[in-house]
Motif scaffolding. Structure first.
Motif, PDB file in Angstrom:
ATOM      1  N   HIS A 170       0.845  -1.194   0.000  1.00 56.37           N
ATOM      2  CA  HIS A 170       0.000   0.000   0.000  1.00 56.37           C
ATOM      3  C   HIS A 170       0.885   1.250   0.000  1.00 56.37           C
ATOM      4  CE1 HIS A 170      -3.699   2.038   0.315  1.00 56.37           C
ATOM      5  NE2 HIS A 170      -3.747   2.256   1.607  1.00 56.37           N
ATOM      6  N   ARG A 171       0.391   2.311  -0.652  1.00 61.69           N
ATOM      7  CA  ARG A 171       1.065   3.606  -0.537  1.00 61.69           C
ATOM      8  C   ARG A 171       0.265   4.445   0.458  1.00 61.69           C
ATOM      9  NH1 ARG A 171       2.388   4.683  -6.880  1.00 61.69           N
ATOM     10  NH2 ARG A 171       0.226   4.055  -7.067  1.00 61.69           N
ATOM     11  N   LEU A 172       0.923   4.875   1.508  1.00 64.77           N
ATOM     12  CA  LEU A 172       0.235   5.626   2.567  1.00 64.77           C
ATOM     13  C   LEU A 172       0.511   7.110   2.416  1.00 64.77           C
ATOM     14  CD1 LEU A 172       0.870   3.590   5.844  1.00 64.77           C
ATOM     15  CD2 LEU A 172      -1.120   3.581   4.366  1.00 64.77           C
ATOM     16  N   ASN A 173      -0.184   7.734   1.490  1.00 64.64           N
ATOM     17  CA  ASN A 173       0.099   9.154   1.266  1.00 64.64           C
ATOM     18  C   ASN A 173      -0.944  10.070   1.899  1.00 64.64           C
ATOM     19  OD1 ASN A 173       2.229   8.220  -0.146  1.00 64.64           O
ATOM     20  ND2 ASN A 173       1.355   8.578  -2.155  1.00 64.64           N
ATOM     21  N   SER A 174      -2.005   9.487   2.450  1.00 67.47           N
ATOM     22  CA  SER A 174      -3.033  10.329   3.058  1.00 67.47           C
ATOM     23  C   SER A 174      -3.669   9.554   4.208  1.00 67.47           C
ATOM     24  CB  SER A 174      -4.104  10.677   2.031  1.00 67.47           C
ATOM     25  OG  SER A 174      -4.849   9.511   1.737  1.00 67.47           O
ATOM     26  N   PHE A 175      -4.427  10.277   5.031  1.00 65.84           N
ATOM     27  CA  PHE A 175      -5.109   9.601   6.136  1.00 65.84           C
ATOM     28  C   PHE A 175      -6.175   8.637   5.595  1.00 65.84           C
ATOM     29  CE2 PHE A 175      -3.039  12.735   8.844  1.00 65.84           C
ATOM     30  CZ  PHE A 175      -2.641  11.911   9.889  1.00 65.84           C
ATOM     31  N   ASN A 176      -6.706   8.900   4.399  1.00 65.19           N
ATOM     32  CA  ASN A 176      -7.657   7.953   3.797  1.00 65.19           C
ATOM     33  C   ASN A 176      -6.973   6.625   3.509  1.00 65.19           C
ATOM     34  OD1 ASN A 176      -9.802   9.616   3.849  1.00 65.19           O
ATOM     35  ND2 ASN A 176      -9.753  10.181   1.686  1.00 65.19           N
ATOM     36  N   ASP A 177      -5.741   6.713   2.983  1.00 65.83           N
ATOM     37  CA  ASP A 177      -4.984   5.480   2.707  1.00 65.83           C
ATOM     38  C   ASP A 177      -4.762   4.711   4.005  1.00 65.83           C
ATOM     39  OD1 ASP A 177      -4.702   6.300   0.059  1.00 65.83           O
ATOM     40  OD2 ASP A 177      -2.771   7.270   0.431  1.00 65.83           O
ATOM     41  N   LEU A 178      -4.444   5.458   5.063  1.00 70.66           N
ATOM     42  CA  LEU A 178      -4.193   4.836   6.362  1.00 70.66           C
ATOM     43  C   LEU A 178      -5.473   4.176   6.884  1.00 70.66           C
ATOM     44  CD1 LEU A 178      -2.031   4.497   8.553  1.00 70.66           C
ATOM     45  CD2 LEU A 178      -2.828   6.617   9.576  1.00 70.66           C
ATOM     46  N   GLY A 179      -6.613   4.871   6.696  1.00 73.12           N
ATOM     47  CA  GLY A 179      -7.908   4.330   7.136  1.00 73.12           C
ATOM     48  C   GLY A 179      -8.198   3.013   6.443  1.00 73.12           C
ATOM     49  N   LEU A 180      -7.933   2.959   5.126  1.00 72.74           N
ATOM     50  CA  LEU A 180      -8.191   1.731   4.371  1.00 72.74           C
ATOM     51  C   LEU A 180      -7.307   0.596   4.896  1.00 72.74           C
ATOM     52  CD1 LEU A 180      -9.645   0.337   1.996  1.00 72.74           C
ATOM     53  CD2 LEU A 180      -7.766   1.059   0.534  1.00 72.74           C
ATOM     54  N   LEU A 181      -6.047   0.923   5.185  1.00 76.47           N
ATOM     55  CA  LEU A 181      -5.138  -0.100   5.713  1.00 76.47           C
ATOM     56  C   LEU A 181      -5.675  -0.639   7.043  1.00 76.47           C
ATOM     57  CD1 LEU A 181      -2.402  -1.628   5.654  1.00 76.47           C
ATOM     58  CD2 LEU A 181      -1.415   0.301   6.893  1.00 76.47           C
ATOM     59  N   CYS A 182      -6.077   0.260   7.931  1.00 69.54           N
ATOM     60  CA  CYS A 182      -6.553  -0.163   9.264  1.00 69.54           C
ATOM     61  C   CYS A 182      -7.739  -1.113   9.155  1.00 69.54           C
ATOM     62  CB  CYS A 182      -6.971   1.043  10.109  1.00 69.54           C
ATOM     63  SG  CYS A 182      -5.616   2.104  10.582  1.00 69.54           S
ATOM     64  N   ILE A 183      -8.698  -0.770   8.300  1.00 73.94           N
ATOM     65  CA  ILE A 183      -9.885  -1.635   8.244  1.00 73.94           C
ATOM     66  C   ILE A 183      -9.581  -2.948   7.499  1.00 73.94           C
ATOM     67  CG2 ILE A 183     -11.572   0.236   8.593  1.00 73.94           C
ATOM     68  CD1 ILE A 183     -12.193   0.118   5.601  1.00 73.94           C
ATOM     69  N   ALA A 184      -8.630  -2.894   6.559  1.00 74.33           N
ATOM     70  CA  ALA A 184      -8.242  -4.129   5.848  1.00 74.33           C
ATOM     71  C   ALA A 184      -7.572  -5.094   6.830  1.00 74.33           C
ATOM     72  CB  ALA A 184      -7.299  -3.803   4.692  1.00 74.33           C
ATOM     73  N   VAL A 185      -6.719  -4.563   7.694  1.00 76.02           N
ATOM     74  CA  VAL A 185      -6.030  -5.421   8.668  1.00 76.02           C
ATOM     75  C   VAL A 185      -7.063  -6.001   9.636  1.00 76.02           C
ATOM     76  CG1 VAL A 185      -4.354  -5.456  10.576  1.00 76.02           C
ATOM     77  CG2 VAL A 185      -3.828  -4.224   8.475  1.00 76.02           C
ATOM     78  N   ASP A 186      -8.017  -5.185  10.045  1.00 74.82           N
ATOM     79  CA  ASP A 186      -9.059  -5.678  10.947  1.00 74.82           C
ATOM     80  C   ASP A 186      -9.815  -6.838  10.288  1.00 74.82           C
ATOM     81  OD1 ASP A 186     -10.717  -5.119  13.501  1.00 74.82           O
ATOM     82  OD2 ASP A 186     -12.203  -5.291  11.895  1.00 74.82           O
ATOM     83  N   ALA A 187     -10.156  -6.657   9.001  1.00 75.20           N
ATOM     84  CA  ALA A 187     -10.888  -7.715   8.288  1.00 75.20           C
ATOM     85  C   ALA A 187     -10.070  -9.008   8.253  1.00 75.20           C
ATOM     86  CB  ALA A 187     -11.227  -7.237   6.880  1.00 75.20           C
ATOM     87  N   LEU A 188      -8.757  -8.871   7.969  1.00 80.82           N
ATOM     88  CA  LEU A 188      -7.901 -10.067   7.895  1.00 80.82           C
ATOM     89  C   LEU A 188      -7.811 -10.760   9.249  1.00 80.82           C
ATOM     90  CD1 LEU A 188      -4.886  -8.812   5.729  1.00 80.82           C
ATOM     91  CD2 LEU A 188      -6.614 -10.479   5.053  1.00 80.82           C
ATOM     92  N   ARG A 189      -7.621  -9.966  10.305  1.00 82.50           N
ATOM     93  CA  ARG A 189      -7.504 -10.552  11.659  1.00 82.50           C
ATOM     94  C   ARG A 189      -8.776 -11.313  12.021  1.00 82.50           C
ATOM     95  NH1 ARG A 189      -2.180 -10.431  12.271  1.00 82.50           N
ATOM     96  NH2 ARG A 189      -1.277  -8.366  12.503  1.00 82.50           N
ATOM     97  N   ARG A 190      -9.913 -10.753  11.629  1.00 82.81           N
ATOM     98  CA  ARG A 190     -11.183 -11.415  11.941  1.00 82.81           C
ATOM     99  C   ARG A 190     -11.342 -12.705  11.134  1.00 82.81           C
ATOM    100  NH1 ARG A 190     -14.303  -8.144  15.049  1.00 82.81           N
ATOM    101  NH2 ARG A 190     -13.379  -6.066  15.215  1.00 82.81           N
TER     102      ARG A 190
END
Ligand SMILES: O=P(O)(O)OC[C@H]1O[C@@H](O)[C@H](O)[C@@H]1O
Length: 287
Positions: free
Chosen positions: A58-78
């Motif tokens: 992922h390219r983390l150039n904005s807080f939106n990118d960061l938000g997408l990463l956070c929820i993607a990781v949550d989905a994977l963990r679940r």
């Protein structure tokens, strides 16, 4: 440097479809969209073996990118995945790695803390700005710029001296030089006003460059002021053709300001370039 170990099967979750840093790897399918109120959403296709290693890119150039990463990781963990690694080519706010004046944040630590909260088994960063990033990010491994610069030197095709713009870049450039079999390094320095951040002068520690072509190597080109000022000083010392290679191309003031360079090289770590005056070496060729 190979992030993908051929012996261990890896699934890639490429959150930035244009980045594609690795070739010929199996990708996890997902859909993401933004709710009408602007909140990001993701749905990962559950059709993969959760026991395999997952590498998120992922390219983390904005807080939106960061938000997408956070929820993607949550989905994977679940979904109970066993091992999750992250590849972020350009670490956000990596230059804000110290508080210069009271009242400023230590932004790089803010990002590092958020990433640490996601508990990755490994975090890969391409050519980190300073040693502060890997010191703050848990399980961090920095991918050096060696193969990038090797590719650039081959593309230039003639002998060049490697130019390090400032003291901070010296350690890295000597490692590049060693990797390339001992290419000569010219040391330089720049001064910056602490309060205004404005550049106030450059020094090239070589009296006469005798028409030799020079390749300035650095991690980031933002507005380009560093490189334009240094190019002027190199020309004053009889440099031949000037080239610039930066791992992370921001180029916030465009390419016209950099027209003193014969050629500019970068990667797609920060963004994609289409039809612009820059030679882009894709990360998929380097990692
Ligand atoms: O002069 P610009 O392009 O704005 O900034 C890039 C420079 O600022 C530094 O932090 C980078 O490592 C590079 O030396």
């Amino acid at each position: 440097m190979r992030i993908i170990n051929a012996k261990q099967k890896t699934m890639i979750l490429n959150l930035d479809p244009k980045l594609k840093p690795f070739t010929a790897e199996e990708e996890i399918i997902f859909q993401n969209f933004t709710f009408s109120g602007g909140e990001p959403h993701i749905k990962i296709n559950p059709d993969f073996d959760v026991n395999q290693k997952i590498t998120i890119t992922h390219r983390l150039n904005s807080f939106n990118d960061l938000g997408l990463l956070c929820i993607a990781v949550d989905a994977l963990r679940r979904m109970d995945v066993k091992r999750v690694e992250l590849f972020i080519p350009y670490f956000p706010a990596a230059r804000q790695d110290r508080v210069m004046i009271k009242g400023e944040p230590l932004s790089v630590k803010v990002y590092a803390d958020i990433i640490n909260g996601m508990q990755f088994d490994k975090v890969f960063v391409f050519d980190a700005h300073s040693e502060v990033t890997p010191a703050l990010v848990n399980n961090c491994e920095v991918i050096p710029n060696h193969t990038f610069i090797e590719t650039v030197v081959k593309a230039i095709g003639n002998d060049v001296k490697l130019i390090s713009p400032d003291g901070g870049a010296l350690k890295k450039i000597y490692k590049v030089s060693e990797f390339l079999g001992g290419v000569e390094v010219v040391e330089c320095s720049k001064s910056r006003d602490v309060k205004t951040g404005r550049l106030s002068g450059f020094k090239v520690y070589n009296d006469d460059l005798q028409g030799m072509d020079c390749l300035i190597v650095d991690d980031i080109c933002d507005g380009g002021g560093t490189f334009v000022g240094l190019a002027e000083e190199l020309k004053n010392k009889n440099a031949g053709k000037l080239y610039l290679a930066v791992s992370h191309g921001i180029f916030s003031k465009g390419f016209e300001v950099l027209d003193c360079f014969e050629k500019i090289f970068t990667t797609n770590s920060f963004k994609d370039f289409e039809g612009e005056s820059v030679e882009v070496i894709g990360l998929n060729q380097l990692i």
